[in-house]
Scaffold this active site. Structure first.
Site, PDB file in Angstrom:
ATOM      1  N   ASN A 264     -10.929 -39.976 -28.883  1.00 15.13           N
ATOM      2  CA  ASN A 264     -10.505 -40.962 -29.884  1.00 15.13           C
ATOM      3  C   ASN A 264     -11.150 -42.294 -29.523  1.00 15.13           C
ATOM      4  O   ASN A 264     -10.755 -42.934 -28.562  1.00 15.13           O
ATOM      5  CB  ASN A 264      -8.967 -41.056 -29.863  1.00 15.13           C
ATOM      6  CG  ASN A 264      -8.449 -42.120 -30.816  1.00 15.13           C
ATOM      7  OD1 ASN A 264      -9.207 -42.661 -31.624  1.00 15.13           O
ATOM      8  ND2 ASN A 264      -7.164 -42.406 -30.732  1.00 15.13           N
ATOM      9  N   TRP A 265     -12.161 -42.679 -30.302  1.00 12.94           N
ATOM     10  CA  TRP A 265     -12.905 -43.904 -29.960  1.00 12.94           C
ATOM     11  C   TRP A 265     -12.137 -45.162 -30.354  1.00 12.94           C
ATOM     12  O   TRP A 265     -12.530 -46.269 -30.025  1.00 12.94           O
ATOM     13  CB  TRP A 265     -14.293 -43.897 -30.628  1.00 12.94           C
ATOM     14  CG  TRP A 265     -15.175 -42.765 -30.186  1.00 12.94           C
ATOM     15  CD1 TRP A 265     -14.874 -41.807 -29.252  1.00 12.94           C
ATOM     16  CD2 TRP A 265     -16.503 -42.461 -30.642  1.00 12.94           C
ATOM     17  NE1 TRP A 265     -15.918 -40.926 -29.097  1.00 12.94           N
ATOM     18  CE2 TRP A 265     -16.940 -41.299 -29.949  1.00 12.94           C
ATOM     19  CE3 TRP A 265     -17.370 -43.037 -31.574  1.00 12.94           C
ATOM     20  CZ2 TRP A 265     -18.200 -40.723 -30.153  1.00 12.94           C
ATOM     21  CZ3 TRP A 265     -18.624 -42.462 -31.782  1.00 12.94           C
ATOM     22  CH2 TRP A 265     -19.030 -41.324 -31.075  1.00 12.94           C
ATOM     23  N   LYS A 266     -11.078 -44.997 -31.101  1.00  9.97           N
ATOM     24  CA  LYS A 266     -10.252 -46.134 -31.566  1.00  9.97           C
ATOM     25  C   LYS A 266     -11.143 -47.206 -32.208  1.00  9.97           C
ATOM     26  O   LYS A 266     -12.138 -46.867 -32.837  1.00  9.97           O
ATOM     27  CB  LYS A 266      -9.421 -46.691 -30.410  1.00  9.97           C
ATOM     28  CG  LYS A 266      -8.551 -45.610 -29.751  1.00  9.97           C
ATOM     29  CD  LYS A 266      -7.537 -46.177 -28.791  1.00  9.97           C
ATOM     30  CE  LYS A 266      -6.686 -45.047 -28.225  1.00  9.97           C
ATOM     31  NZ  LYS A 266      -5.688 -45.527 -27.282  1.00  9.97           N
TER      32      LYS A 266
ATOM     33  N   GLY B  51     -33.484 -18.690  27.297  1.00 12.45           N
ATOM     34  CA  GLY B  51     -33.685 -19.440  26.056  1.00 12.45           C
ATOM     35  C   GLY B  51     -32.424 -20.238  25.738  1.00 12.45           C
ATOM     36  O   GLY B  51     -31.328 -19.685  25.702  1.00 12.45           O
TER      37      GLY B  51
ATOM     38  N   LYS C 187     -21.986 -15.853  20.744  1.00 16.07           N
ATOM     39  CA  LYS C 187     -21.984 -14.388  20.782  1.00 16.07           C
ATOM     40  C   LYS C 187     -22.136 -13.732  19.418  1.00 16.07           C
ATOM     41  O   LYS C 187     -21.549 -14.190  18.435  1.00 16.07           O
ATOM     42  CB  LYS C 187     -20.652 -13.917  21.360  1.00 16.07           C
ATOM     43  CG  LYS C 187     -20.440 -14.262  22.806  1.00 16.07           C
ATOM     44  CD  LYS C 187     -19.139 -13.605  23.208  1.00 16.07           C
ATOM     45  CE  LYS C 187     -18.659 -14.052  24.560  1.00 16.07           C
ATOM     46  NZ  LYS C 187     -17.220 -13.820  24.658  1.00 16.07           N
TER      47      LYS C 187
ATOM     48  N   ARG D  25       6.683 -24.806  17.405  1.00 17.11           N
ATOM     49  CA  ARG D  25       6.481 -23.694  18.354  1.00 17.11           C
ATOM     50  C   ARG D  25       7.378 -23.810  19.595  1.00 17.11           C
ATOM     51  O   ARG D  25       7.232 -23.046  20.532  1.00 17.11           O
ATOM     52  CB  ARG D  25       5.000 -23.582  18.748  1.00 17.11           C
ATOM     53  CG  ARG D  25       4.179 -23.006  17.612  1.00 17.11           C
ATOM     54  CD  ARG D  25       2.848 -22.442  18.046  1.00 17.11           C
ATOM     55  NE  ARG D  25       2.015 -22.213  16.876  1.00 17.11           N
ATOM     56  CZ  ARG D  25       0.705 -22.092  16.892  1.00 17.11           C
ATOM     57  NH1 ARG D  25       0.049 -22.198  18.041  1.00 17.11           N
ATOM     58  NH2 ARG D  25       0.032 -21.874  15.786  1.00 17.11           N
TER      59      ARG D  25
ATOM     60  N   HIS E   6       2.731 -27.639  14.678  1.00 18.31           N
ATOM     61  CA  HIS E   6       2.797 -27.205  16.078  1.00 18.31           C
ATOM     62  C   HIS E   6       1.887 -28.123  16.882  1.00 18.31           C
ATOM     63  O   HIS E   6       1.083 -28.877  16.315  1.00 18.31           O
ATOM     64  CB  HIS E   6       2.379 -25.746  16.233  1.00 18.31           C
ATOM     65  CG  HIS E   6       0.892 -25.518  16.126  1.00 18.31           C
ATOM     66  ND1 HIS E   6       0.227 -25.523  14.921  1.00 18.31           N
ATOM     67  CD2 HIS E   6      -0.055 -25.306  17.082  1.00 18.31           C
ATOM     68  CE1 HIS E   6      -1.065 -25.297  15.126  1.00 18.31           C
ATOM     69  NE2 HIS E   6      -1.263 -25.176  16.425  1.00 18.31           N
TER      70      HIS E   6
ATOM     71  N   ASN F 233      -1.979 -30.594  15.598  1.00 20.35           N
ATOM     72  CA  ASN F 233      -2.278 -30.020  16.910  1.00 20.35           C
ATOM     73  C   ASN F 233      -3.385 -30.847  17.555  1.00 20.35           C
ATOM     74  O   ASN F 233      -4.539 -30.434  17.616  1.00 20.35           O
ATOM     75  CB  ASN F 233      -2.701 -28.569  16.723  1.00 20.35           C
ATOM     76  CG  ASN F 233      -2.945 -27.885  18.058  1.00 20.35           C
ATOM     77  OD1 ASN F 233      -2.394 -28.293  19.078  1.00 20.35           O
ATOM     78  ND2 ASN F 233      -3.806 -26.875  18.051  1.00 20.35           N
TER      79      ASN F 233
ATOM     80  N   GLY G  25     -11.067 -20.461  13.580  1.00 24.24           N
ATOM     81  CA  GLY G  25     -10.746 -19.056  13.319  1.00 24.24           C
ATOM     82  C   GLY G  25     -10.519 -18.786  11.845  1.00 24.24           C
ATOM     83  O   GLY G  25     -10.982 -17.781  11.303  1.00 24.24           O
TER      84      GLY G  25
ATOM     85  N   ARG H  10      -7.155 -35.365  13.315  1.00 24.93           N
ATOM     86  CA  ARG H  10      -6.326 -34.490  12.476  1.00 24.93           C
ATOM     87  C   ARG H  10      -5.199 -35.244  11.780  1.00 24.93           C
ATOM     88  O   ARG H  10      -4.778 -34.857  10.691  1.00 24.93           O
ATOM     89  CB  ARG H  10      -5.746 -33.356  13.321  1.00 24.93           C
ATOM     90  CG  ARG H  10      -6.819 -32.348  13.650  1.00 24.93           C
ATOM     91  CD  ARG H  10      -6.264 -31.154  14.365  1.00 24.93           C
ATOM     92  NE  ARG H  10      -7.266 -30.106  14.401  1.00 24.93           N
ATOM     93  CZ  ARG H  10      -7.296 -29.131  15.282  1.00 24.93           C
ATOM     94  NH1 ARG H  10      -6.372 -29.076  16.214  1.00 24.93           N
ATOM     95  NH2 ARG H  10      -8.233 -28.224  15.233  1.00 24.93           N
TER      96      ARG H  10
ATOM     97  N   LYS I 237     -19.243 -12.954  15.608  1.00 25.67           N
ATOM     98  CA  LYS I 237     -19.658 -13.186  14.220  1.00 25.67           C
ATOM     99  C   LYS I 237     -20.031 -11.917  13.452  1.00 25.67           C
ATOM    100  O   LYS I 237     -20.554 -12.010  12.348  1.00 25.67           O
ATOM    101  CB  LYS I 237     -20.854 -14.155  14.188  1.00 25.67           C
ATOM    102  CG  LYS I 237     -20.719 -15.367  15.113  1.00 25.67           C
ATOM    103  CD  LYS I 237     -20.239 -16.630  14.396  1.00 25.67           C
ATOM    104  CE  LYS I 237     -19.629 -17.642  15.324  1.00 25.67           C
ATOM    105  NZ  LYS I 237     -20.434 -18.764  15.701  1.00 25.67           N
TER     106      LYS I 237
ATOM    107  N   GLY J  97     -15.709 -24.380  15.139  1.00 21.43           N
ATOM    108  CA  GLY J  97     -15.293 -25.538  15.925  1.00 21.43           C
ATOM    109  C   GLY J  97     -16.462 -26.285  16.539  1.00 21.43           C
ATOM    110  O   GLY J  97     -16.571 -27.511  16.412  1.00 21.43           O
TER     111      GLY J  97
HETATM  112  P1  ADP Z   1     -18.680 -22.238  16.648  1.00 26.50           P
HETATM  113  O1  ADP Z   1     -17.526 -22.809  17.428  1.00 26.50           O
HETATM  114  O2  ADP Z   1     -19.370 -23.248  15.815  1.00 26.50           O
HETATM  115  O3  ADP Z   1     -18.296 -21.007  15.899  1.00 26.50           O
HETATM  116  P2  ADP Z   1     -19.584 -20.771  18.925  1.00 26.50           P
HETATM  117  O4  ADP Z   1     -18.273 -20.998  19.596  1.00 26.50           O
HETATM  118  O5  ADP Z   1     -19.901 -19.412  18.486  1.00 26.50           O
HETATM  119  O6  ADP Z   1     -19.779 -21.784  17.731  1.00 26.50           O
HETATM  120  O7  ADP Z   1     -20.758 -21.164  19.930  1.00 26.50           O
HETATM  121  C1  ADP Z   1     -20.938 -22.442  20.448  1.00 26.50           C
HETATM  122  C2  ADP Z   1     -21.481 -22.405  21.808  1.00 26.50           C
HETATM  123  O8  ADP Z   1     -22.664 -21.645  21.888  1.00 26.50           O
HETATM  124  C3  ADP Z   1     -21.864 -23.791  22.279  1.00 26.50           C
HETATM  125  O9  ADP Z   1     -21.032 -24.173  23.334  1.00 26.50           O
HETATM  126  C4  ADP Z   1     -23.324 -23.666  22.722  1.00 26.50           C
HETATM  127  O10 ADP Z   1     -23.586 -24.341  23.926  1.00 26.50           O
HETATM  128  C5  ADP Z   1     -23.463 -22.181  22.913  1.00 26.50           C
HETATM  129  N1  ADP Z   1     -24.879 -21.779  22.779  1.00 26.50           N
HETATM  130  C6  ADP Z   1     -25.685 -21.959  21.727  1.00 26.50           C
HETATM  131  N2  ADP Z   1     -26.925 -21.493  21.992  1.00 26.50           N
HETATM  132  C7  ADP Z   1     -26.899 -21.003  23.243  1.00 26.50           C
HETATM  133  C8  ADP Z   1     -27.866 -20.387  24.092  1.00 26.50           C
HETATM  134  N3  ADP Z   1     -29.113 -20.197  23.662  1.00 26.50           N
HETATM  135  N4  ADP Z   1     -27.462 -20.009  25.331  1.00 26.50           N
HETATM  136  C9  ADP Z   1     -26.218 -20.220  25.744  1.00 26.50           C
HETATM  137  N5  ADP Z   1     -25.248 -20.792  24.985  1.00 26.50           N
HETATM  138  C10 ADP Z   1     -25.588 -21.181  23.756  1.00 26.50           C
HETATM  139 MG    MG Z   2     -16.561 -22.234  19.343  1.00 27.95          MG
END
Ligand code: ADP
Ligand code: MG
Length: 654
Positions: A410-412, A295, A199, A120, A61, A23, A377, A38, A203, A354
């Protein structure tokens, strides 16, 4: 590993359906493959199959054609790239099932490669349709699954076909299962997990599963702000999932209860926009992120803190970047943590996800960690502790009776008496006591006195390479059994192919020797094996049966308890050619049947049968995985430190 792998299979003359992950990104304008990573990654498995005489039928695919034959998702350009990379012709079929494909397959010769069109193109693939899977399976004799990226999905080409064919893990898949599987099931401690990325919600499963297993969890990336807000810090305009704040609190409580060191950052790099060169500064978390600022990376104090937490780690799993690593100003947290991982000694370091994989690649450190998982994933689901259908469907290795494992050297005609003593001293210090493992060395006769003295209190047994079947007398140049007993030796090697073929010892003479050894209550390691011409002529079984029936004639079932059998195909001794585990297994299974016929099922079931012939640390595991292989009689590799490695492999296997 309990799963069948390509190393366990005999591909010679077989049609092998290999599920690869091709892919790859295709350039929309030129229609060409824009990143061949890949394809390169799949080469070892494809090469192994064709080098071992298999016909490689590749199925994959590409993109999301949603069950329609859309030319922009054709795998044809991939066949051209593969052709260049592998340096031989790659046939292409413009479909993955049907008459045209069947015809192409039927014309394949051993070593040919055929790439099938995008699987696919059929919606039945993702539905794991039984009929469709059957049609795919009918193209082949055996299935190899090397597409870890789809392992969390039950599709026809990875899972469905395994209802009809034996399915083995390819090299990529094997490594993923070994590395991620160990990190989830029995990691070495201290076990540190680093989580970051966009996010918390992505996780949650990983955090909850690893909370019970990891010793420390370090949090970075955008997800840190949801946790920081949950403990009342000001996070300004940082990315926060407000609906997950309650969950974040629960996780923090849970961590406390489970005594997990849950580490949040102490400072962060902030800016008003995500842009290279924009105004940015570092703030302490306790001071908070001001309104209008966000941040975007962990700060320098946090980097130091994380480095300290990682210092004594034995296992590290990292998922999710520490900041917006795509923009240089906010990439330092991610690159420093990557460097720290790369520098850890004696730790297994695993990077999954990724973007995390992309980050470590960007910093050029992918070869400095133990494993970079290729499946986004799939690796997340594995870290969540889920069973993946694409791994479950891979066949299990046949179950093995617990006869223990013998590692014999076997060290022969090698090593002087002084060299032998030196080596014995080294072995004595390096090889510990291990239940169910029997270690034997066969030094030359002149070295036996010294070596047996050194090893007398160790768990390493010592044997003699040859005896003459008389107690004493006018037999110039020979050694007698009472002499071996006087030195406290336990084993005698009988019937080694060099005795048979260089010194012309016959089955009848060897029978006299075995009987003499057993009569004096010593153990015999009795060797059998066929010549290359025997194997080519298809008379392997016949030869072995004769060697067993004549060599072990008039021996009682009781005496058989003092026999260890060693099967050494003569064509594989010292030639570097090794029988495939499947070939060895098949032949040894036959030998066990002959023994059953001669001495009864019980004797056959408890007899240890060793394999011999070009054993090395690289191939030992795949041999002792086999149901009928109970260890190895090792030549060249027993003269060096590799012998200790082989003992270690046996220990890990038990
Ligand atoms: P992975 O693919 O390794 O599982 P994620 O897809 O969960 O990682 O997250 C990766 C993304 O998170 C990146 O594109 C990165 O820019 C973003 N990221 C990391 N820290 C921050 C932050 N403080 N604010 C906004 N985006 C963030
Ligand atoms: Mg990601």
């Amino acid at each position: 590993m309990s799963k069948l792998t390509v190393n366990d299979c005999d591909f010679n003359g077989k049609r092998v359906l290999i599920r690869v992950d091709f892919n790859v990104p295709i350039n929309k304008e030129t229609g060409e493959v824009s990143d061949d990573t890949r394809i390169v990654a799949a080469l070892p498995t494809i090469k192994y199959v064709i080098d071992n005489g298999g016909k490689a039928i590749l199925v994959s695919h590409l993109g999301r054609p949603k069950g329609e034959k859309k030319p922009e998702f054709s795998l044809y350009p991939v066949s051209k790239v593969l052709e260049k990379l592998i340096g031989r012709k790659v046939l292409f079929a413009d479909d993955c099932i049907g008459k045209e494909v069947e015809d192409k397959v039927s014309q394949m010769k051993n070593g040919d490669i055929l790439l099938l069109q995008n699987v696919r193109y059929y919606k039945e693939e993702k539905k794991n349709d039984k009929e469709f899977a059957k049609k795919l399976a009918e193209l082949a004799d055996i299935h190899v699954n090397d597409a870890f990226g789809t392992a969390h999905r039950a599709h026809a080409s990875n899972v469905g076909v395994a209802d009809y064919l034996k399915s083995a893990a390819g090299f990529l898949m094997e490594k993923e299962i070994k590395m991620l599987g160990k990190a989830v099931e029995n990691p070495d401690h201290p076990y540190v997990v680093i989580l970051g990325g966009a996010k918390v919600s992505d996780k949650i499963g990983v955090i909850t599963n690893l909370l019970g297993k990891a010793d420390k969890i370090l949090i970075g990336g955008a997800m840190m702000f949801t946790f920081l807000k949950a403990i009342g810090k000001n996070v300004g305009n940082s990315l926060v999932e407000d609906e997950k704040i309650e969950l974040a609190k629960e996780i923090l409580n849970d961590a406390k209860e489970k005594n997990v060191d849950f580490v949040l950052p102490v400072d962060t790099v902030i800016a008003k926009e995500i842009k290279q060169g924009t105004e940015s500064k570092v703030v302490n978390i306790d001071d908070g992120v001001p309104e209008g600022w966000m941040g975007l990376d962990i700060g320098p104090e946090t980097i130091k803190l994380f480095e300290k937490k990682l210092d004594d780690a034995k296992t590290v799993v990292w998922n999710g970047p520490m900041g917006v690593f795509e923009v240089e100003d906010f990439s330092k947290g991610t690159s420093e943590i990557a460097k720290c991982l790369a520098g850890l000694k004696n730790a297994t370091t695993i990077v999954g996800g990724g973007d995390s994989a992309a980050a470590i690649k960007k910093f050029g450190l992918e070869d400095k960690v133990s494993h970079v998982s290729t499946g986004g994933g799939a690796s997340l689901e594995m870290l969540e502790g889920k069973n993946l259908p694409g791994i479950e469907s891979i066949s299990e290795l046949p179950e093995k009776k617990n006869r223990g494992i013998v590692v014999a050297g076997n060290w022969k005609m090698n090593k002087t008496p002084s060299e032998s003593k030196q080596f014995a001293n080294m072995l004595n210090g390096a090889v510990g006591n291990e239940k169910d493992i029997e270690i034997v060395v066969f030094p030359s006769a002149l070295s036996l006195d010294g070596v047996s003295e050194i090893l007398k209190d160790s768990n390493i047994e010592v044997g003699i390479q040859n005896i003459y079947p008389k107690d004493s007398g006018a037999f110039t140049g020979e050694n007698a059994i009472p002499m071996a007993k006087d030195l406290g030796l336990q084993y005698v090697l009988v019937g080694h192919s060099e005795r048979r073929h260089v010194f012309g010892e016959t089955d009848e003479f060897l029978n006299t020797k075995v009987k003499a050894v057993l009569d004096k209550d010593l153990k015999a390691m009795f060797c059998i094996g066929e010549l290359l011409e025997d194997r080519k002529a298809g008379s392997t079984n016949e030869i072995l049966e004769k060697q067993l029936k004549q060599g072990l004639k008039d021996i009682t079932a009781e005496q058989m308890k003092n026999i260890v059998l060693a099967y050494e195909p003569v064509w594989a001794i010292g030639t570097g050619v090794v029988a495939t585990p499947e070939q060895a297994e098949e032949t040894m299974d036959y030998c066990r049947k002959v023994i059953a016929e001669m001495f009864g099922e019980d004797t056959a079931e408890s007899l240890k049968i060793l394999y011999g012939g070009s054993i090395k640390p690289e191939n030992f595991e795949s041999l002792i995985c086999q149901k009928n292989i109970d260890g190895g009689l090792i030549g060249g590799a027993s003269l060096k430190e590799s012998f200790i490695e082989l003992v270690e492999i046996a220990k890990n296997h038990i």
